[in-house]
Write an enzyme that holds these catalytic residues in place. Structure first.
Site, PDB file in Angstrom:
ATOM      1  N   LYS A   1      39.116  43.178  45.299  1.00  0.00           N
ATOM      2  CA  LYS A   1      40.288  42.885  44.475  1.00  0.00           C
ATOM      3  C   LYS A   1      40.916  41.503  44.711  1.00  0.00           C
ATOM      4  O   LYS A   1      42.049  41.240  44.296  1.00  0.00           O
ATOM      5  CB  LYS A   1      41.378  43.968  44.602  1.00  0.00           C
TER       6      LYS A   1
ATOM      7  N   PHE B   1      43.121  34.425  32.491  1.00  0.00           N
ATOM      8  CA  PHE B   1      43.161  35.886  32.496  1.00  0.00           C
ATOM      9  C   PHE B   1      42.964  36.496  31.098  1.00  0.00           C
ATOM     10  O   PHE B   1      42.116  37.373  30.909  1.00  0.00           O
ATOM     11  CB  PHE B   1      44.482  36.353  33.115  1.00  0.00           C
ATOM     12  N   ASP B   2      43.736  36.032  30.122  1.00  0.00           N
ATOM     13  CA  ASP B   2      43.682  36.661  28.793  1.00  0.00           C
ATOM     14  C   ASP B   2      42.301  36.525  28.162  1.00  0.00           C
ATOM     15  O   ASP B   2      41.822  37.430  27.486  1.00  0.00           O
ATOM     16  CB  ASP B   2      44.743  36.044  27.867  1.00  0.00           C
TER      17      ASP B   2
ATOM     18  N   TRP C   1      36.533  36.636  38.992  1.00  0.00           N
ATOM     19  CA  TRP C   1      37.065  35.350  38.532  1.00  0.00           C
ATOM     20  C   TRP C   1      36.215  34.207  39.106  1.00  0.00           C
ATOM     21  O   TRP C   1      35.718  33.345  38.374  1.00  0.00           O
ATOM     22  CB  TRP C   1      38.514  35.242  39.000  1.00  0.00           C
TER      23      TRP C   1
ATOM     24  N   SER D   1      46.327  46.263  43.656  1.00  0.00           N
ATOM     25  CA  SER D   1      45.182  46.150  42.759  1.00  0.00           C
ATOM     26  C   SER D   1      44.102  47.179  43.126  1.00  0.00           C
ATOM     27  O   SER D   1      43.502  47.823  42.258  1.00  0.00           O
ATOM     28  CB  SER D   1      44.623  44.729  42.836  1.00  0.00           C
TER      29      SER D   1
ATOM     30  N   HIS E   1      31.039  42.232  49.421  1.00  0.00           N
ATOM     31  CA  HIS E   1      32.363  42.555  49.984  1.00  0.00           C
ATOM     32  C   HIS E   1      32.255  42.841  51.477  1.00  0.00           C
ATOM     33  O   HIS E   1      33.228  43.284  52.091  1.00  0.00           O
ATOM     34  CB  HIS E   1      32.945  43.804  49.311  1.00  0.00           C
TER      35      HIS E   1
ATOM     36  N   MET F   1      39.404  36.187  29.819  1.00  0.00           N
ATOM     37  CA  MET F   1      38.444  37.050  30.543  1.00  0.00           C
ATOM     38  C   MET F   1      38.671  38.523  30.220  1.00  0.00           C
ATOM     39  O   MET F   1      37.745  39.312  30.187  1.00  0.00           O
ATOM     40  CB  MET F   1      38.535  36.814  32.055  1.00  0.00           C
TER      41      MET F   1
HETATM   42  P1  A3P Z   1      44.940  42.957  39.280  1.00  0.00           P
HETATM   43  O1  A3P Z   1      44.485  44.362  39.480  1.00  0.00           O
HETATM   44  O2  A3P Z   1      46.094  42.599  40.169  1.00  0.00           O
HETATM   45  O3  A3P Z   1      45.214  42.626  37.855  1.00  0.00           O
HETATM   46  P2  A3P Z   1      37.980  41.648  41.797  1.00  0.00           P
HETATM   47  O4  A3P Z   1      37.203  40.895  40.755  1.00  0.00           O
HETATM   48  O5  A3P Z   1      37.793  41.096  43.169  1.00  0.00           O
HETATM   49  O6  A3P Z   1      37.753  43.106  41.700  1.00  0.00           O
HETATM   50  O7  A3P Z   1      39.517  41.372  41.526  1.00  0.00           O
HETATM   51  C1  A3P Z   1      40.166  41.930  40.400  1.00  0.00           C
HETATM   52  C2  A3P Z   1      41.559  41.373  40.347  1.00  0.00           C
HETATM   53  O8  A3P Z   1      41.492  39.983  39.970  1.00  0.00           O
HETATM   54  C3  A3P Z   1      42.401  42.070  39.282  1.00  0.00           C
HETATM   55  O9  A3P Z   1      43.753  41.984  39.760  1.00  0.00           O
HETATM   56  C4  A3P Z   1      42.148  41.171  38.088  1.00  0.00           C
HETATM   57  O10 A3P Z   1      43.097  41.301  37.058  1.00  0.00           O
HETATM   58  C5  A3P Z   1      42.239  39.811  38.771  1.00  0.00           C
HETATM   59  N1  A3P Z   1      41.635  38.740  37.952  1.00  0.00           N
HETATM   60  C6  A3P Z   1      40.387  38.682  37.467  1.00  0.00           C
HETATM   61  N2  A3P Z   1      40.230  37.578  36.703  1.00  0.00           N
HETATM   62  C7  A3P Z   1      41.415  36.933  36.720  1.00  0.00           C
HETATM   63  C8  A3P Z   1      41.905  35.739  36.096  1.00  0.00           C
HETATM   64  N3  A3P Z   1      41.144  35.015  35.304  1.00  0.00           N
HETATM   65  N4  A3P Z   1      43.197  35.381  36.332  1.00  0.00           N
HETATM   66  C9  A3P Z   1      43.990  36.127  37.141  1.00  0.00           C
HETATM   67  N5  A3P Z   1      43.589  37.272  37.746  1.00  0.00           N
HETATM   68  C10 A3P Z   1      42.311  37.672  37.524  1.00  0.00           C
END
Ligand code: A3P
Length: 299
Positions: free
Chosen positions: A51, A235-236, A56, A143, A113, A238
């Site tokens: 998380k 974010f939006d 990303w 998260s 991980h 992705m």
């Molecule tokens: P949240 O649950 O807080 O929204 P992982 O890929 O390690 O599983 O992490 C997932 C977390 O990264 C999620 O957090 C997800 O929304 C966030 N995340 C993924 N892409 C992102 C982006 N482009 N900008 C901000 N947060 C992002």
């Protein structure tokens, strides 16, 4: 190869102690093959505690390396196939090791991980580049809590207060957040091919962090390309992109929560009570002794 005729047997797993770390069998069953994995010198390992923004940074690295040369992969191959999860082993699906071994790309981008001591030794022997992304503990646990509700292979998360208790005890899949971020931070002091970065910095200024990544990876994309990548990984975008939002993964139940949930720094304030936050901070101070490793819980 995966067998499309075989129905997936999805079961929530149980935590158990594995070499001193809490784990589930889906990430330990293939242990021998994982430990014997043969890394190549140009492989790039993306390592995170769950998380922290793994998807990303995976997407950014994929765009930096292959965005210009193979644009078709951006619309045809989900990110979890472009960047295989090394330790995953789900019966009737391709294992992470097989997916990594069959990657046609160079470099190969591989995700893990695992805590630092579980990384297959060939990555160190080959002096591979490693990108470690860390996220503050409070947002990580929030998260992870939502993720464990929607990912049907994870142990049952239970209610928030018992979940938070388990997090503090390190009884999470992949073990203690504290041990993970500290273990990797310590490794950075002796292994120079490790780029340690923070989710909070990415949220604050994605372009700046991409610049740093490029320097580490020895890449020099054009100004235009960097601009395109910085905007494409917001974010939006992705969240709407089926190749990055995990909507095609059968083990995830999007009725519970989307994978791309909020993407914020500070969402913990919507989950922790004042008392929980104070108690958490007390324990945090005791466990995070290294003053050189600092996290931000707001930006
Ligand atoms: P949240 O649950 O807080 O929204 P992982 O890929 O390690 O599983 O992490 C997932 C977390 O990264 C999620 O957090 C997800 O929304 C966030 N995340 C993924 N892409 C992102 C982006 N482009 N900008 C901000 N947060 C992002």
């Amino acid at each position: 190869m995966s067998d499309p005729d075989k129905k997936l047997d999805l079961r929530r797993s149980e935590l158990f102690d594995f070499h001193g770390v809490s784990m589930i069998h889906y990430v330990t069953d293939n242990w021998e093959n994982i430990q014997n994995f043969q890394a190549r010198p140009d492989d790039i390992l993306i390592a995170t505690y769950p998380k922290a923004g793994t998807t990303w940074v995976s997407y950014i690295l994929d765009l930096l390396h292959f965005g210009q040369t193979s644009p078709e992969r951006q619309t045809s191959i989900p990110i979890f196939k472009r960047v295989p999860f090394l330790e995953i082993y789900i019966p009737s699906m391709d294992t992470g090791v097989d997916l990594a071994n069959n990657l046609p790309t160079s470099p190969r981008l591989i995700k893990t991980h695992y805590p630092v001591q579980f990384v297959p030794k060939s990555f160190w022997e080959q002096n591979c580049r490693i990108v470690y992304m860390a996220r503050n503990a409070k947002d990580s646990v929030v998260s992870y809590f939502h993720f464990d509700h929607m990912n049907m292979l994870e142990p049952d998360p239970g209610d928030w207060s018992s979940y938070l208790h388990r997090f503090k005890e390190g009884k999470m899949v992949f073990g203690s957040w504290y041990d993970h971020v500290n273990g990797w931070w310590k490794k950075k002091q002796t292994y120079s091919n490790l780029h340690y970065m923070f989710f909070e910095d990415m949220v604050e200024d994605t372009g700046r962090e991409i610049e740093k990544l490029c320097r580490f990876l020895g890449l020099s994309p054009s100004v235009e390309e960097k601009k395109q990548i910085t905007s494409g990984v917001q974010f939006d975008k992705m969240k709407k992109n089926n190749m990055t939002n995990y909507s095609t993964v059968p083990v995830m139940d999007f009725k519970m929560s989307p994978f791309m949930r909020k993407g914020k720094v500070g969402d913990w304030k919507n989950h922790f009570t004042v008392a929980q936050s104070e108690e958490f901070d007390e324990g945090y101070k005791k466990k995070m002794k290294d003053p050189t490793l600092q996290f931000r819980t707001v930006v």
